[in-house]
Scaffold this motif. Structure first.
Motif, short mmCIF file in Angstrom:
data_model
loop_
_atom_site.label_atom_id
_atom_site.label_comp_id
_atom_site.label_asym_id
_atom_site.label_seq_id
_atom_site.Cartn_x
_atom_site.Cartn_y
_atom_site.Cartn_z
N THR B 87 33.80 42.72 48.26
CA THR B 87 35.08 43.13 47.55
C THR B 87 34.56 43.55 46.21
O THR B 87 33.57 42.71 45.71
N GLN B 88 35.25 44.39 45.25
CA GLN B 88 34.77 44.43 44.00
C GLN B 88 35.95 44.07 43.17
O GLN B 88 37.11 44.07 43.48
N ASP B 89 35.60 43.66 41.93
CA ASP B 89 36.73 43.39 41.04
C ASP B 89 35.95 43.71 39.68
O ASP B 89 35.23 43.20 39.26
N TRP B 90 36.96 44.25 38.87
CA TRP B 90 36.54 44.56 37.51
C TRP B 90 36.83 43.63 36.15
O TRP B 90 36.49 43.66 35.29
N PHE B 91 37.68 42.58 36.58
CA PHE B 91 38.69 42.02 35.55
C PHE B 91 37.96 40.52 35.29
O PHE B 91 38.06 40.06 34.44
N PHE B 92 37.86 39.76 36.62
CA PHE B 92 37.80 38.36 36.48
C PHE B 92 36.20 37.58 36.98
O PHE B 92 35.70 38.54 37.70
N ARG B 96 37.33 32.18 38.47
CA ARG B 96 38.63 32.60 38.60
C ARG B 96 39.07 33.58 40.07
O ARG B 96 40.37 33.11 40.45
N LEU B 97 38.24 34.23 40.35
CA LEU B 97 38.50 34.87 41.46
C LEU B 97 38.42 33.74 42.63
O LEU B 97 39.39 33.85 43.59
N PHE B 100 41.94 32.03 42.42
CA PHE B 100 43.02 33.03 42.72
C PHE B 100 43.20 33.23 44.34
O PHE B 100 44.29 33.12 44.97
N GLN B 101 41.89 32.93 45.13
CA GLN B 101 41.74 33.07 46.48
C GLN B 101 42.60 31.67 46.99
O GLN B 101 43.28 31.75 48.14
N LYS B 148 34.33 32.47 49.09
CA LYS B 148 35.76 32.90 49.23
C LYS B 148 36.57 32.49 50.41
O LYS B 148 37.49 32.14 50.62
#
Lengths: 253, 307
Positions: B87-92, B96-97, B100-101, B148
């Protein structure tokens, strides 16, 4: 209901645009100030008043509406497409979240961004344009209603689009022309008859005029008509966005 | 006892391609189950249907006896998935990810805190907790995928190629961790291109090809049923009465080279050596050959797992 899941995804959506506020909040704020300074103060010498309202004040509800709807729609559309392209969507679809909860989180995220941007421009209008809001609660309510409608539209487009190019096409060739032709900078009474008649088919015309009425007390369309059109649009696009998510088309194989 | 995962007669087709044509798999609670198959065999489609990413055409999919479509809130809460694709994420940042999970699975931040800390520590990600995913190496991204999958402490863990692209050292560390999870009673469904991984970790494996399970059993059962194994012994003086002495064994002889065919070379070896030494043979060389799951896979599908 998975309330914790809904809250988590909503706070992620809201946190996402606050994390990049230079892209999501500041530009609308600056461009609105420029519109007021350049269009308002220069054109005010030629167009002194419309319906008894100074031109600078007249355009402010239109600017609020333009910022509200572009920010609301681009938040949910870009977030959904980004989730698809970055491979994040499976995290949501494999979690115990319903389609309705996922839809709500995206739509609320866009609504918050649209409302925040709309209220900021309203603040600019009050401080720079010197307006005094006639119906403050109705104004805020109208901004929220339109934010829900356009956040739903954005969520719908985000689900339908497979590339950034497709999404930009839908925004540039549909939303932007409709906004500009909805009477941001003019009253439709200034248009020829055929263009006035065409404006009645543009839903954004009713939104701009509805907001103009709550702020300035003047409007090209009857206030109740504006409210009903905004409400029907909101309900219609909200349902369409949620039902598309529920169907899984464009999301699940 | 209700199985952890039950898949019956599962079918799926995409336009003119048949992806699954009647898959049947049952995985017991607490089992370490491997799903092996070449690319395009239907492994990921099966997993994706089970977890709600793909809609099935026909068949039943159940988690602990409950339907994965009608009772999705329960079934999805029981499963953690470590996907093959990062998975990619630009913000967090990473921590924190993970919060969220956990939140998506109904676990609020304050309750998830200990679990997040434990996983960051266990998977060596503490120093990177504030990093963004793009700043991580491939091995760290893989460890994050696993963290995750585990953040909501699921009973069933699906590991889709969990060691793809990681170095040997990390692979062995992850194997140890998977064994530890298994010992704690987790049910694990593993798909892998590394046959050795399945052989070492799994209680049971299913070989899937062209959308159908073609063989299922323990790695030992499969290698002994389908594998070719044997012992080759070179003796200096076979003598004439060798035949009567080795009458209980299947073998071929060519001068001093005797080849025994047996599915369990290690078990048969002492008896063979006893028989030969009683006969007075002088053993010069012993070579045992035992087929692996790779051979079984090859004989069943006609191709290697990486083809």
């Amino acid at each position: 209901m998975n309330w914790v899941g809904l809250w988590t995804l909503t706070s992620r959506e809201v946190g996402r645009f606050f994390a990049v506020y230079r892209q999501t909040i500041i530009p609308g704020f600056i461009s609105s100030i420029l519109y007021i300074l350049i269009f308002g103060f220069t054109l005010e010498r030629r167009i002194s008043t419309i319906d008894g309202i100074p031109y600078t004040m007249f355009i402010i509800p239109g600017l609020i509406m333009m910022n509200t709807l572009t920010n609301a729609s681009s938040n949910s559309s870009s977030s959904m497409l980004q989730m698809k392209l970055l491979g994040q969507l499976p995290d949501l679809l494999q979690a115990p979240l319903s389609s309705f909860e996922i839809s709500m989180a995206y739509i609320v995220g866009g609504t918050v961004r649209g409302t925040v941007n709309g209220l900021l421009i309203l603040l600019v209008g009050i401080t720079l344009g010197g307006i005094s809001v006639i119906q403050p609660f109705a104004t805020v309510g109208f901004i929220i209603l339109v934010s829900v409608a356009f956040s739903s539209i954005g969520f719908l487009l985000g689900q339908l689009a497979d590339t950034w190019d497709q999404l930009a096409t839908l925004q540039n060739f549909l939303l932007t022309p409709l906004s500009f032709l909805g009477g941001i900078f003019y009253s439709i009474k200034m248009l020829p008859d055929w263009a006035q008649a065409a404006s009645f088919y543009n839903p954004i015309y009713y939104m701009i005029n509805g907001l103009r009425f709550t702020i300035l007390g003047v409007s090209d369309s009857p206030p109740m008509t504006s409210f009903i059109v905004a409400l029907i649009m909101t309900i219609g696009f909200f349902l369409a966005a949620v039902l598309l998510m529920e169907s899984g088309k464009k999301i699940k194989q | 006892m209700t199985p952890a995962i039950s898949i019956r007669n599962l079918t799926k087709s995409y336009e003119d391609t048949i992806a699954l044509s009647g898959v049947d798999i049952t995985i017991g609670d607490g089992e370490f189950f491997g799903l092996l198959g070449p690319n395009g065999a239907g492994k990921t489609t099966t997993i994706n249907i089970l977890t709600g990413l793909v809609r099935k055409n026909e068949g039943d999919t159940e988690i602990f006896g409950r339907d994965t479509v009608t009772d999705y809130r329960f079934t999805r809460s029981q499963v953690g998935i470590s996907a093959q694709e990062f998975t990619q994420d630009w913000f967090f940042p990473l921590d924190r990810l993970l919060y969220f999970q956990a939140g998506y699975y109904g676990i609020p931040k304050e309750k998830a805190k200990d679990r997040v800390e434990e996983l960051l520590s266990k998977l060596g990600l503490v120093a990177k907790r504030k990093a963004r995913l793009r700043q991580l190496s491939g091995g760290m991204k893989r460890r994050f995928q696993i963290a995750k999958a585990l953040v909501h402490d699921p009973k069933i863990i699906i590991l889709d190629e969990p060691t793809a692209g990681v170095d040997v050292e990390l692979r062995h560390e992850l194997w140890d961790y998977f064994r530890e999870l298994h010992k704690k009673g987790k049910t694990i469904l593993l798909t892998t291109h590394y046959i050795e991984e399945a052989e070492m970790l799994c209680d049971k494996v299913a070989i899937i090809d062209k959308g159908r399970v073609i063989k299922e059993g323990t790695p030992k059962e499969l290698t002994s049923q389908l594998g070719k194994a044997g012992i080759t012994i070179n003796v200096s003086d076979p003598g004439e009465e060798l035949e009567s002495c080795l009458k209980n064994f299947t073998y071929t002889q060519e001068d001093g080279r005797i080849h025994f065919t047996t599915r369990e070379p290690e078990e048969a070896l002492p008896d063979i050596i006893n028989a030969l030494t009683r006969h007075g043979c002088h053993i010069q060389r012993v070579v045992t050959t035992k087929s692996s799951l790779e051979d079984v896979f090859l004989s069943l599908t006609g191709k290697g797992i990486n083809e």
